[in-house]
Design a protein around this motif. Sequence first.
Motif, PDB file in Angstrom:
ATOM      1  N   LEU A  97       0.745  -1.328   0.127  1.00  0.00           N
ATOM      2  CA  LEU A  97      -0.123  -0.007  -0.233  1.00  0.00           C
ATOM      3  C   LEU A  97       1.137   1.375   0.042  1.00  0.00           C
ATOM      4  N   VAL A  98       1.844   1.507   0.445  1.00  0.00           N
ATOM      5  CA  VAL A  98       2.991   2.409   0.964  1.00  0.00           C
ATOM      6  C   VAL A  98       3.324   2.911  -0.234  1.00  0.00           C
ATOM      7  N   VAL A  99       3.645   1.501  -1.564  1.00  0.00           N
ATOM      8  CA  VAL A  99       4.549   1.141  -2.424  1.00  0.00           C
ATOM      9  C   VAL A  99       3.672   2.206  -3.843  1.00  0.00           C
ATOM     10  N   VAL A 100       2.262   2.101  -3.435  1.00  0.00           N
ATOM     11  CA  VAL A 100       1.402   2.596  -4.129  1.00  0.00           C
ATOM     12  C   VAL A 100       1.141   4.062  -3.801  1.00  0.00           C
ATOM     13  N   TYR A 105       0.936   9.312  -5.427  1.00  0.00           N
ATOM     14  CA  TYR A 105       1.704  10.916  -4.886  1.00  0.00           C
ATOM     15  C   TYR A 105       2.250  11.461  -4.742  1.00  0.00           C
ATOM     16  N   PHE A 106       3.322  10.637  -4.062  1.00  0.00           N
ATOM     17  CA  PHE A 106       4.716  11.559  -3.393  1.00  0.00           C
ATOM     18  C   PHE A 106       5.543  11.467  -4.943  1.00  0.00           C
ATOM     19  N   VAL A 107       5.994  10.565  -4.903  1.00  0.00           N
ATOM     20  CA  VAL A 107       6.764  10.791  -7.165  1.00  0.00           C
ATOM     21  C   VAL A 107       6.078  11.682  -8.075  1.00  0.00           C
ATOM     22  N   PRO A 108       4.912  11.863  -8.443  1.00  0.00           N
ATOM     23  CA  PRO A 108       4.246  13.444  -9.046  1.00  0.00           C
ATOM     24  C   PRO A 108       4.332  14.314  -8.529  1.00  0.00           C
ATOM     25  N   GLU A 109       4.177  14.817  -7.307  1.00  0.00           N
ATOM     26  CA  GLU A 109       4.018  15.550  -6.245  1.00  0.00           C
ATOM     27  C   GLU A 109       5.782  16.426  -6.459  1.00  0.00           C
ATOM     28  N   GLN A 110       6.858  15.195  -5.986  1.00  0.00           N
ATOM     29  CA  GLN A 110       8.121  15.776  -6.071  1.00  0.00           C
ATOM     30  C   GLN A 110       8.268  15.847  -7.491  1.00  0.00           C
ATOM     31  N   PHE A 111       7.985  15.867  -8.943  1.00  0.00           N
ATOM     32  CA  PHE A 111       8.718  16.031  -9.693  1.00  0.00           C
ATOM     33  C   PHE A 111       7.554  17.747  -9.940  1.00  0.00           C
ATOM     34  N   TRP A 134       4.123  18.118   1.470  1.00  0.00           N
ATOM     35  CA  TRP A 134       4.867  16.331   0.941  1.00  0.00           C
ATOM     36  C   TRP A 134       6.153  16.011   1.947  1.00  0.00           C
ATOM     37  N   VAL A 135       6.494  16.810   2.913  1.00  0.00           N
ATOM     38  CA  VAL A 135       7.317  16.871   3.871  1.00  0.00           C
ATOM     39  C   VAL A 135       6.510  16.271   5.459  1.00  0.00           C
ATOM     40  N   MET A 136       5.352  16.530   6.009  1.00  0.00           N
ATOM     41  CA  MET A 136       4.135  15.891   6.743  1.00  0.00           C
ATOM     42  C   MET A 136       4.179  14.447   6.373  1.00  0.00           C
ATOM     43  N   LEU A 137       3.058  14.341   5.061  1.00  0.00           N
ATOM     44  CA  LEU A 137       3.105  13.099   4.673  1.00  0.00           C
ATOM     45  C   LEU A 137       4.157  12.346   4.573  1.00  0.00           C
ATOM     46  N   ASN A 138       5.189  12.565   3.689  1.00  0.00           N
ATOM     47  CA  ASN A 138       6.407  11.930   3.714  1.00  0.00           C
ATOM     48  C   ASN A 138       7.233  11.579   5.636  1.00  0.00           C
ATOM     49  N   ASN A 139       6.809  12.335   6.206  1.00  0.00           N
ATOM     50  CA  ASN A 139       7.076  11.449   7.670  1.00  0.00           C
ATOM     51  C   ASN A 139       6.442  10.577   7.960  1.00  0.00           C
ATOM     52  N   VAL A 140       5.208  11.509   8.031  1.00  0.00           N
ATOM     53  CA  VAL A 140       4.056   9.836   8.139  1.00  0.00           C
ATOM     54  C   VAL A 140       4.389   8.787   7.674  1.00  0.00           C
ATOM     55  N   ARG A 141       4.313   8.720   6.384  1.00  0.00           N
ATOM     56  CA  ARG A 141       5.560   7.269   5.368  1.00  0.00           C
ATOM     57  C   ARG A 141       6.900   6.636   6.044  1.00  0.00           C
ATOM     58  N   ILE A 142       7.528   7.671   6.169  1.00  0.00           N
ATOM     59  CA  ILE A 142       8.479   6.628   6.670  1.00  0.00           C
ATOM     60  C   ILE A 142       8.229   6.629   8.270  1.00  0.00           C
ATOM     61  N   VAL A 143       7.377   6.778   9.615  1.00  0.00           N
ATOM     62  CA  VAL A 143       6.326   5.760  10.296  1.00  0.00           C
ATOM     63  C   VAL A 143       5.929   4.525  10.018  1.00  0.00           C
TER      64      VAL A 143
END
Length: 167
Positions: A97-100, A105-111, A134-143
Motif C-alpha cells: 500500500l505504501v508503494v502504491v 502521490y509522492f513521486v508525481p508531487e515531488q516532480f 509533502w514533508v509532513m506526509l513523508n514523515n508519516v510514510r516513514i513511520v
Amino acid sequence: MKNNIVKWLILAFAFALGIHVGGGIYETVVVMPVWTASADIARNWNSNPNFIIDNGKFFIVATPIAGILALLLLILGWKSPSPLRFWLRMGTIIYLLVVVITIFYFVPEQFALRGHEATQGLSDAEILSRANRWVMLNNVRIVVALVVVFATLKALSLSSVLEEKDA
C-alpha cells in the motif's frame, strides 16, 4: 519445502526492506531538507550538473526488488501458521500500500515541485505550502515504513514455527 521457501523469503524481504527503508530515511534526513528549504532552491533543483541528486535511480531498483519479494511472500505465506501469518500479511500488505501511495502521490508531487519547468506558474507560497505538506506526509510514510520493518522482523523471529511444522 514450501515452509523453507517462506523462511528464506522472509529473510530476503527483511534485507531488501532494510535497504529500501534506509534509503527513504536517508532521503528524508539528507536530500529532502535541501529541496524544501526555499522555493528558489526547488525551482533550481538539479540545474547545476555538478550537483545533481537523482534519488530516483536508487528507488527504481530498490522498490521493485522489495515489491516482488513482498508479493511472493504474501502469496506463498498466505496460509502460514498463526501468529506468523498475521505479521506476514500485515508487513507485506502495508508495504505494498505504501508503494502504491508513493507511486501515485509522492513521486508525481515531488516532480511537480522541483525544477524550472515543473514549477512554472507556481507561486513561491504555493511551492512552499505543497513542499511542507509533502514533508509532513513523508514523515508519516516513514513511520508506517518502520511499522512494516517491525512486522517483518517479528515474522522473521516467528519463522521458527515453520521449522517445527517441517519436523
